[in-house]
Write a protein that holds these residues in place. Structure first.
Motif, PDB file in Angstrom:
ATOM      1  N   ALA A 205     -13.562  47.467  34.822  1.00 30.50           N
ATOM      2  CA  ALA A 205     -14.654  48.369  35.218  1.00 30.50           C
ATOM      3  C   ALA A 205     -14.584  49.685  34.444  1.00 30.50           C
ATOM      4  N   ILE A 206     -13.393  50.263  34.343  1.00 32.28           N
ATOM      5  CA  ILE A 206     -13.256  51.531  33.592  1.00 32.28           C
ATOM      6  C   ILE A 206     -13.391  51.264  32.088  1.00 32.28           C
ATOM      7  N   GLY A 207     -12.734  50.197  31.639  1.00 31.11           N
ATOM      8  CA  GLY A 207     -12.745  49.879  30.209  1.00 31.11           C
ATOM      9  C   GLY A 207     -14.159  49.762  29.654  1.00 31.11           C
ATOM     10  N   GLU A 208     -15.018  49.081  30.386  1.00 34.45           N
ATOM     11  CA  GLU A 208     -16.381  48.893  29.889  1.00 34.45           C
ATOM     12  C   GLU A 208     -17.155  50.216  29.822  1.00 34.45           C
ATOM     13  N   LYS A 209     -16.740  51.187  30.642  1.00 30.06           N
ATOM     14  CA  LYS A 209     -17.424  52.503  30.598  1.00 30.06           C
ATOM     15  C   LYS A 209     -16.939  53.357  29.426  1.00 30.06           C
ATOM     16  N   ILE A 210     -15.705  53.160  28.996  1.00 26.55           N
ATOM     17  CA  ILE A 210     -15.171  54.042  27.946  1.00 26.55           C
ATOM     18  C   ILE A 210     -15.102  53.363  26.588  1.00 26.55           C
TER      19      ILE A 210
END
Ligand code: F3S
Length: 400
Positions: A205-210
Motif C-alpha cells: 500500500a505504501i510502496g505503490e504511493k511512493i
C-alpha cells in the motif's frame, strides 16, 4: 573522481585484471552519480546468483573475474541461488541446471566470497553496525540494513556489489550521504497490523504511493513490530515502491533524527484490506505449491512450521526456504526431521522466486507479498496470499 594512490593502482591494473575491472565498474558508477570519491565498505551482499537469472553471459563474467585473480577484501555473502546446493534433486532441479549453478558458486568461492546464499544475511553473521557503509544488492536486505540496522547502502546490482567486494570500496553517493536519508513524506497508519501478511500488505500500500517519487517515508502509527514482520515489510516496500529506507519512530534507529514531514497521507484499514485482496487471484483448490520463507525464514518461524506439521502429511508441494546455517540449527533441534517427515521440503540456499520452476505449478500460496509479485510476474502462477499459519494449514488440507 578523486582516487587514493591505492585505488589508482587498482585501476591501473597493479592488483590484477579482476580488481582492475572491478575498479573500472566503480569509477563508471561513481562518474554517473557524480560521486566525489570512493569510500571503504565493511560488508558486501551479492545478488545475481541464480543461474536462472544470470544465464551463460553472467556465468562467463563471474568465471573471468575468478580467473583474473579477483579476491574479496571484505566480508561478502551471496543472495539465494537457483537451488539447494546440497539437496537439489529433492526440489526437482534438472541436472544440467545444477551443473551450471555449481559453476556459478565455484566462481564466487574462488574469489573468497562466503557461499552462504541468503537474502537475510543479517541473520547469519553478515550483520553491519549502525552507520557502517556497506554494498548490498538484495532489495529487501538493503531496505532492512538501512532502515532497521541504520547501516548505509545503495541498492547495488550484482556486478557493482562484486566490484565493492573485490576492492573494499563503493562510490560515495545516494544513501551513503546523510542529506539523502531524510524523510519527505509522513505516512499515518491507522490500520490494524497483526500478521506478517499485514506488514506485507502495508508495504504494498505504501510502496505503490511512493513508487514514482522514491520519497523516503516517515511512518507513524506502528508501536511494535517483530523482526519477522519488519523483514516482511522491507521486502514488500522494496518490491512495490523501490524503497531502500524508511523511518518509524521508536522502531528504527534514525527516526529520532527527524521531525515528521509536513506532506502526509494516511493508510486506513480499507487501504490495507484492498492491498491484501489484490494479492490473491487463486482459489484454495487451485493451489499446488506452497512456500514460506520470502525473505528467508528465521529459526523461530521454522519452529512454528514444525509445530504445525508435527504428525501431519502435506498434500501439496511445500518449500520451507531459509539460509543454510539456520537449517543446520533446525537439523540439530529436530525441526527438519518433523518437517520432512510431513512431506514438506526444507530448501536452503534458494527460494520460490529464483529457482527455475516456471511451468511446474499452477498456483502458489504464500504469506509474502514479494513472493506473490514474482510468482505472478516471473513464473505466471496464480497466487493466494494467506497468513503464515493458514499457509501451513492449506498445505496439509485434503485436496478436492
Ligand atoms: Fe529472498 Fe527470494 Fe524473497 S531472494 S526476499 S526469498 S524472492
Amino acid at each position: 573522481m578523486d582516487l587514493t594512490t591505492d585505488e589508482q593502482a587498482m585501476l591501473d591494473g597493479a592488483h590484477g585484471r579482476a580488481t582492475q575491472k572491478a575498479m573500472q565498474i566503480l569509477v563508471a558508477l561513481g562518474t554517473i552519480y557524480r560521486a566525489p570519491r570512493l569510500i571503504p565498505v565493511t560488508s558486501v551482499q551479492i545478488a545475481g546468483v541464480s543461474y536462472d537469472n544470470l544465464g551463460e553471459a553472467g556465468l562467463q563474467f563471474l568465471a573471468e573475474m575468478a580467473d583474473g585473480g579477483g579476491q574479496v577484501r571484505v566480508k561478502a555473502t551471496l543472495n539465494p541461488a537457483g537451488m539447494d546446493i546440497e539437496n537439489w534433486p529433492a526440489l526437482g532441479i534438472p541436472p544440467d541446471f545444477a551443473e551450471k549453478q555449481m559453476l556459478v558458486i565455484d566462481a564466487f568461492a574462488r574469489m573468497g566470497v562466503e557461499t552462504t546464499c541468503t537474502c537475510t544475511p543479517y541473520l547469519i553473521g553478515n550483520l553491519p553496525a549502525y552507520g557502517d557503509h556497506i554494498a548490498w544488492s538484495e532489495s529487501s536486505a538493503v531496505c532492512y540494513a538501512n532502515a532497521v540496522l541504520g547501516a548505509r547502502s545503495n541498492r547495488e546490482g550484482g556486478p557493482s556489489a562484486l566490484a565493492a567486494a573485490l576492492t573494499g570500496r563503493t562510490p560515495e553517493y545516494g544513501l551513503h550521504l546523510e542529506e539523502n536519508r531524510c524523510p519527505g513524506l509522513t505516512v499515518n497508519v491507522t490500520a490494524r497490523l497483526q500478521e506478517n501478511t499485514d506488514f506485507g500488505a502495508l508495504g504494498k500500500a505504501i510502496g505503490e504511493k511512493i513508487q514514482a517519487t522514491k520519497i523516503i517515508p516517515y511512518i507513524t502509527g506502528i508501536d511494535s513490530a517483530s523482526l519477522e514482520q519488519l523483514k516482511s515489510f522491507c521486502a514488500s516496500l522494496a518490491t512495490y515502491g523501490g524503497a531502500a529506507l524508511f523511518h518509524i519512530p521508536r522502531l528504527t534507529p534514525e527516526a529520532s533524527l527527524y521531525q515528521p514531514p509536513a506532506e502526509s497521507l494516511t493508510i486506513t484499514q480499507a487501504n490495507l484490506d484492498d492491498a491484501n485482496r489484490s494479492l490473491s487471484d487463486a482459489t484454495e483448490a487451485e493451489v499446488d505449491f506452497v512456500s514460506l520463507g520470502c525473505p528467508h525464514l528465521t529459526l523461530a518461524e521454522i519452529a512454528r512450521i514444525a509445530a504445525l506439521l508435527d504428525g501431519k502429511q502435506v498434500t501439496r508441494e511445500f518449500w520451507v526456504t531459509t539460509a543454510r546455517p539456520i537449517k543446520q540449527i533446525a537439523d540439530r533441534l529436530g525441526y527438519t526431521q518433523i518437517i520432512t517427515a510431513a512431506g514438506a521440503k526444507i530448501a536452503a540456499d534458494t527460494c520460490c522466486v529464483v529457482a527455475p520452476i516456471a511451468g511446474r505449478f499452477t498456483a502458489l500460496a504464500a504469506d509474502s507479498a514479494k513472493a506473490c509479485y514474482y510468482a505472478s510476474g516471473k513464473n505466471n502462477f496464480k497466487t493466494l496470499f494467506l497468513p503464515f499459519e493458514d499457509v501451513v494449514r492449506l498445505a496439509i488440507q485434503e485436496r478436492d
